[in-house]
Write a protein that holds these residues in place. Structure first.
Motif, PDB file in Angstrom:
ATOM      1  N   LEU A  32       0.688  -1.159  -0.230  1.00  9.34           N
ATOM      2  CA  LEU A  32       0.061  -0.143   0.063  1.00  9.34           C
ATOM      3  C   LEU A  32       1.195   1.173   0.443  1.00  9.34           C
ATOM      4  CD1 LEU A  32      -2.863  -1.083   2.214  1.00  9.34           C
ATOM      5  CD2 LEU A  32      -2.978  -0.945  -0.264  1.00  9.34           C
ATOM      6  N   PHE A  33       1.824   1.375   0.793  1.00  9.13           N
ATOM      7  CA  PHE A  33       2.885   2.358   0.968  1.00  9.13           C
ATOM      8  C   PHE A  33       3.486   2.500  -0.585  1.00  9.13           C
ATOM      9  CE2 PHE A  33       3.491   2.018   5.472  1.00  9.13           C
ATOM     10  CZ  PHE A  33       2.102   2.166   5.731  1.00  9.13           C
ATOM     11  N   LYS A  73       1.726  11.467   3.835  1.00  8.62           N
ATOM     12  CA  LYS A  73       1.208  10.343   2.200  1.00  8.62           C
ATOM     13  C   LYS A  73       0.167   9.428   2.005  1.00  8.62           C
ATOM     14  CE  LYS A  73       3.666  14.240  -0.122  1.00  8.62           C
ATOM     15  NZ  LYS A  73       4.631  15.532  -1.088  1.00  8.62           N
ATOM     16  N   VAL A  74       1.353   8.804   2.473  1.00  3.42           N
ATOM     17  CA  VAL A  74       0.678   6.877   1.640  1.00  3.42           C
ATOM     18  C   VAL A  74       0.611   6.538   2.778  1.00  3.42           C
ATOM     19  CG1 VAL A  74       2.746   6.517  -0.325  1.00  3.42           C
ATOM     20  CG2 VAL A  74       2.705   6.347   2.330  1.00  3.42           C
ATOM     21  N   PHE A  75       0.302   6.924   3.969  1.00  7.54           N
ATOM     22  CA  PHE A  75      -0.727   6.534   4.900  1.00  7.54           C
ATOM     23  C   PHE A  75      -1.850   7.294   5.518  1.00  7.54           C
ATOM     24  CE2 PHE A  75      -2.348   6.257   9.502  1.00  7.54           C
ATOM     25  CZ  PHE A  75      -1.720   4.982   9.833  1.00  7.54           C
ATOM     26  N   LYS A  76      -2.287   8.441   4.891  1.00  5.35           N
ATOM     27  CA  LYS A  76      -3.478   8.806   4.870  1.00  5.35           C
ATOM     28  C   LYS A  76      -4.951   7.104   4.170  1.00  5.35           C
ATOM     29  CE  LYS A  76      -7.121  12.299   4.890  1.00  5.35           C
ATOM     30  NZ  LYS A  76      -6.841  13.989   4.976  1.00  5.35           N
ATOM     31  N   PRO A  77      -3.955   7.435   2.733  1.00  5.78           N
ATOM     32  CA  PRO A  77      -5.230   6.490   1.902  1.00  5.78           C
ATOM     33  C   PRO A  77      -5.134   4.747   2.606  1.00  5.78           C
ATOM     34  CG  PRO A  77      -3.866   7.502   0.429  1.00  5.78           C
ATOM     35  CD  PRO A  77      -3.559   8.355   1.835  1.00  5.78           C
ATOM     36  N   ALA A  78      -4.426   4.760   3.078  1.00  5.24           N
ATOM     37  CA  ALA A  78      -4.156   3.310   3.201  1.00  5.24           C
ATOM     38  C   ALA A  78      -3.941   3.375   4.981  1.00  5.24           C
ATOM     39  CB  ALA A  78      -3.027   2.703   3.269  1.00  5.24           C
TER      40      ALA A  78
END
Length: 106
Positions: A32-33, A73-78
């Motif tokens: 996901l990241f 940036k990558v954690f919020k959507p995941a």
């Protein structure tokens, strides 16, 4: 470079499935990241120093990023998918997040 650590406190009679965490959850997070993630690792607690003492943490997952902004940036959507997976490996909740700057690496 920054390290994002998720620390899972040791709890007597607590459940933490290290195999699931290492084989399923962490690779899911890495997927996901995407390419922003520079590396990941897992520490499994052994003791608190003296032999026979329980460790302060049963496990810690670590992720490496160039910056905290890259992580955010990558954690919020995941995050929703990753948080939903937590009950598959522990009954102890989300863990504590520590974001630190790596000063020296050998």
């Amino acid at each position: 470079m920054i390290k994002v650590s998720i620390l899972y406190p040791y709890r007597e009679n607590g459940h933490f499935d290290v195999d699931y965490y290492c084989v399923t959850h962490m690779p899911l997070a890495a997927k996901l990241f995407g390419p922003s993630l520079k590396g990941w690792s897992v520490d499994v607690g052994i003791n608190a120093g003296p032999p026979g003492t329980p460790p302060p943490y049963v496990a810690a997952g670590h992720f490496l990023f160039d910056s905290a902004d890259d992580f955010y940036k990558v954690f919020k959507p995941a995050s929703e998918q990753l948080v939903a997976d937590i009950p598959n490996y522990t009954d102890g909740g989300n863990g504590t997040i520590l974001i630190s700057e790596i000063k020296i690496s050998v």
